[in-house]
Design an enzyme around this catalytic site. Structure first.
Site, mmCIF file in Angstrom:
data_model
loop_
_atom_site.group_PDB
_atom_site.id
_atom_site.type_symbol
_atom_site.label_atom_id
_atom_site.label_comp_id
_atom_site.label_asym_id
_atom_site.label_seq_id
_atom_site.Cartn_x
_atom_site.Cartn_y
_atom_site.Cartn_z
ATOM 1 N N GLY A 55 1.654 29.907 58.199
ATOM 2 C CA GLY A 55 2.146 29.406 56.919
ATOM 3 C C GLY A 55 1.249 28.384 56.270
ATOM 4 N N SER A 58 -0.075 26.995 51.316
ATOM 5 C CA SER A 58 0.320 25.922 50.403
ATOM 6 C C SER A 58 0.790 24.720 51.209
ATOM 7 C CB SER A 58 1.442 26.387 49.463
ATOM 8 O OG SER A 58 2.605 26.713 50.202
ATOM 9 N N GLY A 59 1.056 23.614 50.506
ATOM 10 C CA GLY A 59 1.662 22.445 51.137
ATOM 11 C C GLY A 59 0.852 21.848 52.267
ATOM 12 N N GLY A 61 0.552 22.900 55.255
ATOM 13 C CA GLY A 61 -0.181 23.911 56.005
ATOM 14 C C GLY A 61 -1.572 24.127 55.446
ATOM 15 N N SER A 185 11.331 18.122 61.786
ATOM 16 C CA SER A 185 11.734 17.254 60.678
ATOM 17 C C SER A 185 12.795 16.266 61.130
ATOM 18 C CB SER A 185 12.289 18.090 59.523
ATOM 19 O OG SER A 185 12.828 17.259 58.513
ATOM 20 N N TYR A 209 18.636 25.058 57.660
ATOM 21 C CA TYR A 209 17.292 24.476 57.720
ATOM 22 C C TYR A 209 17.303 23.281 58.661
ATOM 23 C CZ TYR A 209 12.934 22.224 56.477
ATOM 24 O OH TYR A 209 11.685 21.641 56.552
#
Length: 331
Positions: A55, A58-59, A61, A185, A209
């Site tokens: 992944g 983007s972000g 990653g 997280s 999540y």
């Protein structure tokens, strides 16, 4: 008339004061975020090392992948969107001068895709030094089920990485010392893990999540225990609240106010990638395993998540969920 003008002036002054205080508060908060954000200080090169990151189009990653490519690693970009990954690869090669970057198709929500990817890696690669489980998905209200009958959020964020780790573990043991890094997280604190319903297809994905992040940490702690003495370490982290694409899945009108918060107070992807990079490359992490990090420092976990009996049971149940075969590597 004079009275009205006086009231208007007072209102204007009050509004100006409130605006000044609000702007000052935001600036001070930004300075606080900047000063307390961890930074990977390691200058270590990764030439001769092979890294898989999931992944990474983007972000955080993307920022993690760029950093590792810039350090000279053989970088395997494992992504669902191959076209986007190939475009990014070309950008990385141009900006870092590292031509040793390859793109592989991987959809972590599909057990078949995970197996095909792992089979390719085991056939084509002679070492694997770092495996970074970065990919993740988050929906708010849309309940989705995979072709394997698994709830989409849990499949992508936890069960896919669980199976992938098993299928690549022999290669990592052969490459020891090697590292597994799991992006979890702090939102895990808002959830719990229901061992009687590990495939919660009727639960709202927004909550799942948080559950998947709880599961990530339980998985990492049990993984570290099982890998003790093999030379393969496993650690997880909270990257911080990040201004990334994951928030695009939040529908309006919830997204309107959220975007103001995200743009004003969240970390940039580059800031958010620092702890992942730290765990992947820093020499001070040699032989460190079974730990949870935030801002490049070890951070405490809640007592409930440290229950070894529950972790062992979760692991055994997960083996059935991902349809682990008797011929697959065992951890």
């Amino acid at each position: 008339m004079m009275m009205l003008l006086g009231i208007t002036s007072i209102c204007c002054i009050a509004i100006a004061v409130v605006a000044f205080l609000a702007i000052s508060f935001i600036l001070l908060l930004q300075i606080f975020i900047y000063m307390t954000t961890g930074v990977c200080k390691s200058q270590k090169k990764m030439n001769g090392k092979t890294v898989i990151i999931t992944g990474c189009t983007s972000g955080i990653g993307k920022e993690t992948a760029f950093d590792l490519a810039n350090r000279g690693a053989r970088l395997i970009m494992a992504c669902r969107n191959v076209a986007a990954a190939k475009n990014l690869k070309d950008q990385f090669v141009k900006e870092t001068g590292n031509n040793n970057i390859i793109v592989k198709k991987l959809d972590l929500s599909s057990l078949k895709s995970v197996r095909e990817f792992a089979e390719q890696i085991n056939r084509e690669e002679n070492r694997l030094d770092v495996l970074i489980h970065n990919a993740g998905t988050a929906e708010t209200f849309k309940k989705k089920t995979t072709d394997d009958g698994l709830e989409m959020t849990m499949a992508t964020n936890q069960y896919g990485p669980f199976l992938l780790t098993h299928l690549l573990i022999d290669l990592m043991k052969q490459s020891a010392p090697s590292r597994i890094v799991v992006v979890a997280s702090e939102l895990y604190r808002l959830a719990s893990l229901n061992l009687d319903n590990l495939n919660p297809t009727t639960t709202l994905p927004a909550y799942l999540y948080y559950v998947s992040k709880y599961a990530n940490i339980v998985f990492t702690m049990e993984l570290a225990r099982r890998l003790k003495g093999t030379g393969v370490t496993a650690n997880c982290l909270h990257p911080g609240l990040i201004d990334s694409g994951i928030w695009r899945n939040v529908p309006a009108p919830l997204s309107w106010g959220l975007q103001i918060i995200v743009k004003g107070f969240f970390k940039t992807p580059k800031q958010g990638a620092q702890t992942t990079i730290h765990l992947a490359v820093s020499d001070e992490l040699d032989n460190v395993t079974g730990k949870y990090y935030l801002d490049c420092r070890e951070y405490g976990l809640s007592q409930s998540i440290k229950n070894h009996t529950n972790a062992k049971k979760f692991w055994e149940l997960s083996e059935n969920i991902v349809q682990l075969k008797s011929t697959d590597p065992k951890i």
